[in-house]
Design a protein around this motif. Structure first.
Motif, short mmCIF file in Angstrom:
data_model
loop_
_atom_site.label_atom_id
_atom_site.label_comp_id
_atom_site.label_asym_id
_atom_site.label_seq_id
_atom_site.Cartn_x
_atom_site.Cartn_y
_atom_site.Cartn_z
N PRO A 273 0.82 -1.22 0.00
CA PRO A 273 0.00 0.00 0.00
C PRO A 273 0.86 1.27 0.00
O PRO A 273 0.51 2.26 -0.65
CB PRO A 273 -0.81 -0.11 1.29
N GLU A 274 2.00 1.23 0.68
CA GLU A 274 2.89 2.39 0.72
C GLU A 274 3.47 2.69 -0.66
O GLU A 274 3.60 3.84 -1.05
CB GLU A 274 4.03 2.18 1.74
N GLU A 275 3.83 1.64 -1.39
CA GLU A 275 4.37 1.83 -2.74
C GLU A 275 3.30 2.40 -3.67
O GLU A 275 3.58 3.26 -4.50
CB GLU A 275 4.91 0.51 -3.28
N ARG A 276 2.08 1.94 -3.52
CA ARG A 276 0.98 2.48 -4.33
C ARG A 276 0.74 3.95 -4.01
O ARG A 276 0.56 4.77 -4.92
CB ARG A 276 -0.29 1.69 -4.11
N GLU A 277 0.75 4.29 -2.72
CA GLU A 277 0.56 5.69 -2.32
C GLU A 277 1.68 6.57 -2.84
O GLU A 277 1.44 7.69 -3.28
CB GLU A 277 0.47 5.79 -0.79
N ARG A 278 2.90 6.07 -2.80
CA ARG A 278 4.05 6.82 -3.32
C ARG A 278 3.87 7.10 -4.81
O ARG A 278 4.14 8.19 -5.30
CB ARG A 278 5.34 6.05 -3.03
N GLY A 279 3.39 6.10 -5.55
CA GLY A 279 3.13 6.28 -6.97
C GLY A 279 2.04 7.31 -7.23
O GLY A 279 2.13 8.12 -8.17
N GLU A 280 1.01 7.31 -6.40
CA GLU A 280 -0.06 8.30 -6.53
C GLU A 280 0.46 9.71 -6.26
O GLU A 280 0.09 10.66 -6.95
CB GLU A 280 -1.22 7.95 -5.60
N ARG A 281 1.32 9.84 -5.25
CA ARG A 281 1.90 11.16 -4.95
C ARG A 281 2.78 11.65 -6.09
O ARG A 281 2.72 12.82 -6.48
CB ARG A 281 2.70 11.11 -3.65
N LEU A 282 3.58 10.76 -6.66
CA LEU A 282 4.42 11.13 -7.80
C LEU A 282 3.53 11.61 -8.94
O LEU A 282 3.79 12.64 -9.55
CB LEU A 282 5.29 9.96 -8.25
N GLY A 283 2.49 10.86 -9.23
CA GLY A 283 1.58 11.25 -10.30
C GLY A 283 0.94 12.60 -10.07
O GLY A 283 0.84 13.41 -10.99
N MET B 131 -1.59 16.94 -21.83
CA MET B 131 -0.95 15.66 -21.57
C MET B 131 -0.20 15.19 -22.82
O MET B 131 0.93 14.71 -22.72
CB MET B 131 -2.01 14.64 -21.16
N ALA B 132 -0.82 15.36 -23.99
CA ALA B 132 -0.19 14.93 -25.24
C ALA B 132 1.10 15.71 -25.51
O ALA B 132 2.10 15.14 -25.94
CB ALA B 132 -1.16 15.10 -26.40
N GLU B 133 1.09 17.01 -25.23
CA GLU B 133 2.27 17.85 -25.45
C GLU B 133 3.44 17.42 -24.56
O GLU B 133 4.57 17.26 -25.02
CB GLU B 133 1.91 19.31 -25.16
N VAL B 134 3.15 17.23 -23.29
CA VAL B 134 4.19 16.84 -22.34
C VAL B 134 4.72 15.44 -22.65
O VAL B 134 5.93 15.21 -22.66
CB VAL B 134 3.68 16.93 -20.89
N GLU C 40 0.20 9.60 -13.97
CA GLU C 40 -0.49 10.67 -13.25
C GLU C 40 -1.64 10.16 -12.39
O GLU C 40 -1.95 10.75 -11.36
CB GLU C 40 -1.00 11.73 -14.22
N THR C 41 -2.29 9.09 -12.81
CA THR C 41 -3.42 8.56 -12.06
C THR C 41 -3.02 7.50 -11.05
O THR C 41 -3.87 6.99 -10.32
CB THR C 41 -4.49 7.98 -13.00
N GLY C 42 -1.73 7.15 -11.02
CA GLY C 42 -1.26 6.15 -10.06
C GLY C 42 -1.46 4.72 -10.54
O GLY C 42 -1.17 3.78 -9.80
N ARG C 43 -1.95 4.53 -11.77
CA ARG C 43 -2.11 3.17 -12.29
C ARG C 43 -0.78 2.55 -12.69
O ARG C 43 -0.70 1.35 -12.91
CB ARG C 43 -3.08 3.17 -13.47
N LEU D 180 2.17 15.08 -8.26
CA LEU D 180 3.18 16.12 -8.42
C LEU D 180 3.47 16.40 -9.90
O LEU D 180 3.61 17.56 -10.30
CB LEU D 180 4.47 15.71 -7.69
N LEU D 181 3.54 15.35 -10.69
CA LEU D 181 3.78 15.55 -12.12
C LEU D 181 2.60 16.24 -12.79
O LEU D 181 2.78 17.12 -13.63
CB LEU D 181 4.07 14.20 -12.81
#
Length: 91
Positions: free
Chosen positions: A8-18, A30-33, A48-51, A20-21
């Motif tokens: 769960p911590e790794e999933r939450e970390r991924g969501e936070r990264l998403g 989104m297409a431009e970036v 961005e969605t944490g998937r 922030l980005l």
């Protein structure tokens, strides 16, 4: 090859990264970036969605460069977001 399920911590970390980005992307599409970073818009959407909570290092580095973020600042911002979440101050 069987991949170990994420904690769960790794999933939450991924969501936070998403998050922030996504915030750093601001008004840019989104297409431009994604195109500027050399990845697909679908890959960026998943990050961005944490998937896609554990994107490859070079993918994150390309996104950081495209968004004008240093890897150091991204690490610090992720850590601060983690502390805020842990302390009940963030999403």
């Amino acid at each position: 090859m069987v991949r170990t399920p994420l904690t769960p911590e790794e999933r939450e970390r991924g969501e936070r990264l998403g998050q922030l980005l996504r915030e750093a992307r601001a008004g840019r599409s989104m297409a431009e970036v994604a195109a500027a970073a050399g990845i697909s818009a679908e890959t960026l959407r998943k990050i961005e969605t944490g998937r896609a909570p554990t994107p490859a290092f070079f993918t994150v580095a390309a996104l950081a460069r495209t968004l004008g973020l240093s890897m150091d600042s991204l690490v610090v911002r992720c850590a601060l977001a983690e502390v805020a979440c842990r302390d009940g101050l963030g999403p």
